[in-house]
Each structure stands twice: as C-alpha cells, then as structure tokens.
Design a protein around this motif. Structure first.
Motif, PDB file in Angstrom:
ATOM      1  N   LYS A 170       0.809  -1.219   0.000  1.00 33.96           N
ATOM      2  CA  LYS A 170       0.000   0.000   0.000  1.00 33.96           C
ATOM      3  C   LYS A 170       0.841   1.267   0.000  1.00 33.96           C
ATOM      4  O   LYS A 170       0.341   2.351   0.284  1.00 33.96           O
ATOM      5  CB  LYS A 170      -0.966   0.014   1.173  1.00 33.96           C
ATOM      6  CG  LYS A 170      -0.308   0.025   2.537  1.00 33.96           C
ATOM      7  CD  LYS A 170      -1.335   0.213   3.646  1.00 33.96           C
ATOM      8  CE  LYS A 170      -1.909   1.597   3.683  1.00 33.96           C
ATOM      9  NZ  LYS A 170      -2.826   1.820   4.813  1.00 33.96           N
ATOM     10  N   LEU A 215      -6.018   1.207  -2.502  1.00 38.04           N
ATOM     11  CA  LEU A 215      -6.471  -0.122  -2.103  1.00 38.04           C
ATOM     12  C   LEU A 215      -7.764   0.029  -1.312  1.00 38.04           C
ATOM     13  O   LEU A 215      -7.766   0.565  -0.200  1.00 38.04           O
ATOM     14  CB  LEU A 215      -5.409  -0.826  -1.263  1.00 38.04           C
ATOM     15  CG  LEU A 215      -4.191  -1.335  -2.029  1.00 38.04           C
ATOM     16  CD1 LEU A 215      -3.119  -1.800  -1.059  1.00 38.04           C
ATOM     17  CD2 LEU A 215      -4.578  -2.470  -2.965  1.00 38.04           C
ATOM     18  N   PHE A 221      -5.067  -1.934   3.852  1.00 40.60           N
ATOM     19  CA  PHE A 221      -5.780  -1.183   2.819  1.00 40.60           C
ATOM     20  C   PHE A 221      -5.723   0.306   3.122  1.00 40.60           C
ATOM     21  O   PHE A 221      -5.301   0.731   4.199  1.00 40.60           O
ATOM     22  CB  PHE A 221      -7.231  -1.667   2.732  1.00 40.60           C
ATOM     23  CG  PHE A 221      -7.346  -3.139   2.451  1.00 40.60           C
ATOM     24  CD1 PHE A 221      -7.142  -3.621   1.167  1.00 40.60           C
ATOM     25  CD2 PHE A 221      -7.631  -4.046   3.467  1.00 40.60           C
ATOM     26  CE1 PHE A 221      -7.224  -4.985   0.900  1.00 40.60           C
ATOM     27  CE2 PHE A 221      -7.715  -5.399   3.210  1.00 40.60           C
ATOM     28  CZ  PHE A 221      -7.505  -5.868   1.917  1.00 40.60           C
ATOM     29  N   ASP A 222      -6.162   1.095   2.158  1.00 41.72           N
ATOM     30  CA  ASP A 222      -6.248   2.549   2.332  1.00 41.72           C
ATOM     31  C   ASP A 222      -7.647   2.973   2.756  1.00 41.72           C
ATOM     32  O   ASP A 222      -7.816   4.018   3.386  1.00 41.72           O
ATOM     33  CB  ASP A 222      -5.904   3.261   1.018  1.00 41.72           C
ATOM     34  CG  ASP A 222      -4.527   2.912   0.511  1.00 41.72           C
ATOM     35  OD1 ASP A 222      -3.564   2.989   1.296  1.00 41.72           O
ATOM     36  OD2 ASP A 222      -4.391   2.558  -0.689  1.00 41.72           O
ATOM     37  N   LYS A 277      -3.643   8.753   2.552  1.00 43.77           N
ATOM     38  CA  LYS A 277      -3.978   8.426   1.170  1.00 43.77           C
ATOM     39  C   LYS A 277      -5.372   8.887   0.754  1.00 43.77           C
ATOM     40  O   LYS A 277      -5.648   9.038  -0.443  1.00 43.77           O
ATOM     41  CB  LYS A 277      -3.902   6.896   0.958  1.00 43.77           C
ATOM     42  CG  LYS A 277      -2.516   6.316   0.979  1.00 43.77           C
ATOM     43  CD  LYS A 277      -1.725   6.662  -0.269  1.00 43.77           C
ATOM     44  CE  LYS A 277      -2.281   5.951  -1.492  1.00 43.77           C
ATOM     45  NZ  LYS A 277      -2.053   4.493  -1.478  1.00 43.77           N
ATOM     46  N   CYS A 319      -7.758  -2.808  -6.290  1.00 42.59           N
ATOM     47  CA  CYS A 319      -6.697  -1.826  -6.418  1.00 42.59           C
ATOM     48  C   CYS A 319      -7.068  -0.904  -7.583  1.00 42.59           C
ATOM     49  O   CYS A 319      -7.280  -1.374  -8.702  1.00 42.59           O
ATOM     50  CB  CYS A 319      -5.364  -2.524  -6.680  1.00 42.59           C
ATOM     51  SG  CYS A 319      -3.961  -1.404  -6.858  1.00 42.59           S
TER      52      CYS A 319
END
Length: 347
Positions: free
Chosen positions: A8, A15, A50-51, A102, A331
């Motif tokens: 990530k 993500l 993950f983001d 992010k 993604c």
C-alpha cells in the motif's frame, strides 16, 4: 495476506475493500461470547493493509475505538447511527475507515431515505385524485459519502441488504432493496461523470449467484462488477453476498481486471482470513476460550442442537472472533495527473 494484497505504499493506487465484521461489538452474540483482545489486533492488521475499508455490521463503538487506536493517528472513520429496530436494522451501523495519508473525506455524507414513490414493497392508492404511497424503507439504511485519493474522486455507498429468506415475499423484499439502491444511487451518474467522479456501490448485498435475479437487480442499473470479483466471498466459497460495483470510466474496470486475479500481482481479490490465525489446526490453542461461552457449555453438557463436539463448535466460534465474511478488495489507479493536465490545457 501479505502475498495476496499489493503493497500500500504506492502513491499511484488506492487499495479499497469491503468487509462484513460479524456482529461487531454487539450485545447479542448468540451465546458465542465476546471477542478476545487478540482478535481486535488481527482485525486491525487486516484493515491496515488497505487505504479505505467499508465495514458492515458494526454495532456499538467501544471495540471499534480500540481497533482505531491500534491503527494509529493517521486513520479516521465516519459511521452512521443505528437504524431504528422497528425497521429491522438489528442495531447495526455502516462505517468507512480510511488512512488519511492516502484518502481525504470531502465533507459530504448522508444516509439514504427513499422517496415515497420508491418504497420497498410499495402499494399505490388514490384518494380524491391524489396518489398515496405505502411501503418500507431499507431495513439498514445505506450510507453515502464522498472521498478523494490523489486525483481519483469517488462517491461511495455501502449497504447491508435485508436477507429475509431464500424464497417467497421476503426474498422479493431483498431483491427490491438491491434494485432501489442501485436505481437511487445510479441517478447520480451523469452529475458524477461531469465532476470526474466514480460511483462505487459496495457491501453485503446477500446476492445468491451471478445469474440470480438478486444480481440482475444490481446490474440492470448499469453498475459493473469487475470480472476478477465475480466469485464467492464467504468461508466455504459458496455465496456471492459481498460485492464491489462501479459506475465509472471503463479504464477503472480495465485496470482492476488486469492481470488475472490468480496471479501474484493481481489488482482484486479476497482475503483468506483463516490462513494464518484461528486456523483449522489451532483448536487446542483456543478450546478453553470456546468452552467458556454459553454455546460451548451446551456442547460440553450435551444440550447443543448444532454441534456434537467442541472441535466442531470451534469452526463457528472463530467466525465470531474474526468474521464469517472474507474481505473483498480492489486496487484502483488513482493517478490521473497527466489526463487532468491535458484536459485543462485544452480548455
């Protein structure tokens, strides 16, 4: 999980995942006891990969705040209040967790309430020439919000669709809920396209199968599901409940579907929850924890209607520690800088 989910640290990709956390911090856990502290660490570890994660089945927020502390100060979340029990919401919240390094919240959020002419199981009558509508709202109110990651702007709506039953009037209600949210949210597509945004509709849809009318109710309103995600996401890989659907520029879907999901550098997938923790062979490590629950005690004294042995019960107990749904992820290419500069230079 480390091998199945991309790193990530890329500034060019987002993500994004969806995860139904089974009865998270619920007062009623059907005799399966509270989550262990280590389970909260495992949950935080999954989310941290993950983001952005849409989470369903969050009830109270005490345990969730513990997860947030584990994730660190750069993580944030926004969630709904609980849907009224009289609507059948079971006290659940819908929630978005995001890494602020992010993802930026664009200060727009709301729960979707259907207009009278779109109610589920609606009945229309007339009185003195005026139309009167009756019907149901969503059992668990869908949650809409706007976010941005790099150049990628998206309006996102997460759902936990009513299950009801596998046939009859309750199945019809489930289908109608899917159809209503896809139609209502899909109405934003033209305005979103003009603003350069994607629409993402995701969560637990309780979809039976890709060929079933539960899926047709979603696809009839032009939402596309990446080919890489057209597969089951529950523990025994028989159900297609969880979905991530898009109304977006085709290049978004093309990026997600390249390469094949079975390859090491896939851009979509499903996390195998029990590959590293609460594994099939870990029963001896957790049998004391399982035996102390109300359901575990029933197994031991021979009064359980569901399990003959404590080892059999462990298979269910661990889903109340982690979940009975696997996280589904994509993604997304979030770097449209060149295209944006081309656009403004041509104006």
């Amino acid at each position: 999980m480390t091998k199945s989910v991309p790193a990530k640290d890329s500034e060019r990709t987002l993500l994004l995942a969806t995860w139904n956390l089974r009865d998270f911090d619920a007062s009623k856990r059907y005799g399966n006891g509270p989550r262990l502290k280590e389970s909260l660490y495992y949950i935080a570890e999954v989310i941290s990969r993950f983001d952005f994660v849409a989470v369903q089945e969050v009830n109270e927020l005490g345990e969730w705040k513990q997860v947030m502390r584990l994730l660190g100060d750069h993580w944030d979340y926004i969630c709904t209040d609980v849907t009224d029990y009289k609507l059948g919401g079971n006290g659940e919240r819908l929630l978005y967790a995001f890494d602020r390094r992010k993802v930026q919240f664009r200060n727009i959020a709301g729960e979707i309430v259907l207009p009278n002419n779109m109610l589920v199981s609606s009945v229309t009558t007339e009185l003195d020439g005026a139309k009167l509508y009756s019907g149901k709202q969503f059992r668990r109110t869908p949650f809409l919000a706007s976010f941005q990651s790099n150049w990628f702007k998206f309006d996102i709506c997460t759902v936990h669709i009513y299950y009801g039953a596998g046939s009859g009037a309750k199945l019809k209600q489930r289908i109608e809920e899917i159809e209503r949210i896809a139609k209502y949210f899909g109405r934003r597509a033209d305005a979103a396209e003009k603003d350069g945004k994607a629409l993402i509709l995701l969560g637990d849809f309780n979809i039976v199968h890709p060929d079933h009318k539960t899926m047709k109710a979603l696809e009839d309103h032009d939402f596309k599901i990446p080919r890489a995600l057209n597969r089951p996401s529950n523990l025994d890989m028989t159900k297609y409940y969880d979905q991530i659907a898009f109304r977006a520029h085709q290049k978004v879907l093309d990026f997600i579907d390249t390469p094949d999901p079975a390859q090491a550098n896939a851009k979509a997938g499903i996390v195998e929850l029990f590959s590293a923790v609460f594994r099939d062979g870990d029963f001896d490590q957790y049998k004391d924890n399982a035996s102390k629950t109300t359901s575990g005690k029933k197994v031991l004294n021979g009064t359980s209607n569901d399990h003959e042995t404590l080892e059999s019960y462990y298979e269910e107990w661990r889903t109340f520690q982690f979940s009975d749904h696997k996280p589904m992820w994509v993604c997304i290419d979030s770097d449209d800088a060149d295209e944006y500069l081309d656009l403004i230079s041509s104006e």
